[in-house]
Design an enzyme around this catalytic site. Structure first.
Site, PDB file in Angstrom:
ATOM      1  CG  LEU A 149     -29.960 101.401  22.863  1.00  0.00           C
ATOM      2  CD1 LEU A 149     -29.269 101.334  21.502  1.00  0.00           C
ATOM      3  CD2 LEU A 149     -28.927 101.369  23.986  1.00  0.00           C
ATOM      4  NE  ARG A 161     -35.405 113.882  27.682  1.00  0.00           N
ATOM      5  CZ  ARG A 161     -36.427 114.016  26.824  1.00  0.00           C
ATOM      6  NH1 ARG A 161     -37.022 112.952  26.323  1.00  0.00           N
ATOM      7  NH2 ARG A 161     -36.854 115.212  26.474  1.00  0.00           N
ATOM      8  CB  ALA A 181     -28.602 112.752  20.864  1.00  0.00           C
ATOM      9  N   GLY A 215     -30.861 102.620  18.341  1.00  0.00           N
ATOM     10  CA  GLY A 215     -32.325 102.585  18.238  1.00  0.00           C
ATOM     11  C   GLY A 215     -32.804 103.375  17.022  1.00  0.00           C
ATOM     12  CG  HIS A 216     -32.293 107.605  16.893  1.00  0.00           C
ATOM     13  ND1 HIS A 216     -31.442 107.834  17.950  1.00  0.00           N
ATOM     14  CD2 HIS A 216     -33.424 108.291  17.175  1.00  0.00           C
ATOM     15  CE1 HIS A 216     -32.024 108.643  18.819  1.00  0.00           C
ATOM     16  NE2 HIS A 216     -33.226 108.929  18.393  1.00  0.00           N
TER      17      HIS A 216
HETATM   18  P1  AMP Z   1     -36.230 110.801  19.351  1.00  0.00           P
HETATM   19  O1  AMP Z   1     -35.009 111.278  18.652  1.00  0.00           O
HETATM   20  O2  AMP Z   1     -36.006 110.403  20.765  1.00  0.00           O
HETATM   21  O3  AMP Z   1     -37.405 111.716  19.162  1.00  0.00           O
HETATM   22  O4  AMP Z   1     -36.650 109.454  18.636  1.00  0.00           O
HETATM   23  C1  AMP Z   1     -36.820 109.383  17.245  1.00  0.00           C
HETATM   24  C2  AMP Z   1     -37.398 108.055  16.886  1.00  0.00           C
HETATM   25  O5  AMP Z   1     -36.526 107.013  17.309  1.00  0.00           O
HETATM   26  C3  AMP Z   1     -38.757 107.774  17.574  1.00  0.00           C
HETATM   27  O6  AMP Z   1     -39.604 107.123  16.638  1.00  0.00           O
HETATM   28  C4  AMP Z   1     -38.365 106.860  18.702  1.00  0.00           C
HETATM   29  O7  AMP Z   1     -39.414 106.016  19.124  1.00  0.00           O
HETATM   30  C5  AMP Z   1     -37.251 106.066  18.059  1.00  0.00           C
HETATM   31  N1  AMP Z   1     -36.398 105.450  19.089  1.00  0.00           N
HETATM   32  C6  AMP Z   1     -35.715 106.072  20.075  1.00  0.00           C
HETATM   33  N2  AMP Z   1     -35.091 105.166  20.861  1.00  0.00           N
HETATM   34  C7  AMP Z   1     -35.389 103.947  20.373  1.00  0.00           C
HETATM   35  C8  AMP Z   1     -35.058 102.606  20.742  1.00  0.00           C
HETATM   36  N3  AMP Z   1     -34.282 102.336  21.790  1.00  0.00           N
HETATM   37  N4  AMP Z   1     -35.553 101.596  19.998  1.00  0.00           N
HETATM   38  C9  AMP Z   1     -36.365 101.850  18.915  1.00  0.00           C
HETATM   39  N5  AMP Z   1     -36.697 103.089  18.512  1.00  0.00           N
HETATM   40  C10 AMP Z   1     -36.228 104.125  19.227  1.00  0.00           C
END
Ligand code: AMP
Length: 255
Positions: free
Chosen positions: A161, A164, A9, A13-14
């Site tokens: 961002l 969720r 998703a 940010g990713h």
């Molecule tokens: P997730 O898919 O939510 O597990 O996130 C994967 C990676 O993306 C993790 O290292 C998160 O900290 C990073 N991440 C998610 N959202 C953001 C954001 N808004 N800014 C920076 N990194 C993010």
């Protein structure tokens, strides 16, 4: 090679993690895996957004060379299990409210790193405590990788961002954008020399007034241990709060 573990998703940010990886390395490998061991039974594992085709398009646009979508059996041949515990920094804050969470994160990140063997792995400061837990985990497990922190990417409103955020309707979104503003107000109060425990109480009250229905925590902590702040040491303001069934987290540095 840079590695960026995600649950998909994907949003900007990713993609910022991928861009950081490509600044430091020739190749960026991204994993997409919704990890069952970091969700409690009552949490949103089944409904977590899964958007693989769109994710792959976004990764092509930023120049990631490879996407790995492991199956559950690839990572957990004997079935999902949380078998790595990181003591200390995993215990306060998220550790109190989601006690299963960091064992699940540590267990999957260790497996991913051992499979991919990257030079660096990029993690977002959005999940600030997770970043500290991962740093400690790789040291304890002796996994030879540099963990690179990447700053939080926010929308125009300042809302961090998050995959969720897709759960929020328009009215809830208006409440959500208050979260980071309240954290910045807390930072201003701290800069003005106000007492830390009264700033914490002010922050919780401000979140309630803004419409958050439940506040798990909203507090100024030591930036490394995430325990009570220590005079002269770096600090961080961290919060987790609920709007309806959606739990939002955010954090900022305290100068
Ligand atoms: P997730 O898919 O939510 O597990 O996130 C994967 C990676 O993306 C993790 O290292 C998160 O900290 C990073 N991440 C998610 N959202 C953001 C954001 N808004 N800014 C920076 N990194 C993010």
């Amino acid at each position: 090679m840079a590695f960026i573990p995600t649950m998909g998703a994907l949003h900007a940010g990713h993609l910022a993690l991928v861009e950081e990886g490509l600044k430091r390395c020739d190749i960026a490998v991204v994993s997409i895996f919704v990890n069952p061991t970091q969700f409690a039974p009552h949490e949103d594992f089944d409904s977590y957004p899964r958007t693989l085709d769109a994710d792959i398009q976004k990764l092509e646009q930023v120049g990631a060379q490879a996407v790995w979508t492991p199956s559950e059996a690839d990572l957990y041949p004997d079935g999902p299990v949380s078998d790595i515990h990181v003591s200390g920094v995993s215990e306060p804050l998220e550790g109190t409210f989601r006690p299963h969470f960091f064992d699940g994160v540590a267990s999957v990140v260790a497996r991913l790193l051992r499979a991919v063997k990257p030079d660096i792995a990029c993690f977002g400061e959005k999940d600030y405590q997770q970043l500290q837990v991962v740093q400690k985990m790789v040291a304890e497990q002796q996994i030879p990788v540099e963990i690179v922190p990447v700053g939080i990417v926010r929308g125009e409103s300042g809302l961090a961002l998050s995959s969720r955020n897709a759960y929020l309707d328009e009215a809830q979104h208006k409440i959500a954008v208050r979260l980071n503003r309240i954290l910045f107000d807390m930072a201003e109060k701290a800069a003005a020399g106000e007492n830390i425990s009264s700033i914490d109480s002010w922050g919780k009250a401000a979140l309630e007034k803004a419409g958050f229905e439940k506040i798990d925590y909203c507090t100024i902590r030591d930036a490394r241990s995430l325990l009570e702040p220590v005079a002269g040491q770096e600090k961080r303001i961290l919060a987790a709060a609920w709007i309806g069934k959606t739990r939002l987290i955010d954090n900022i540095a305290l100068a």
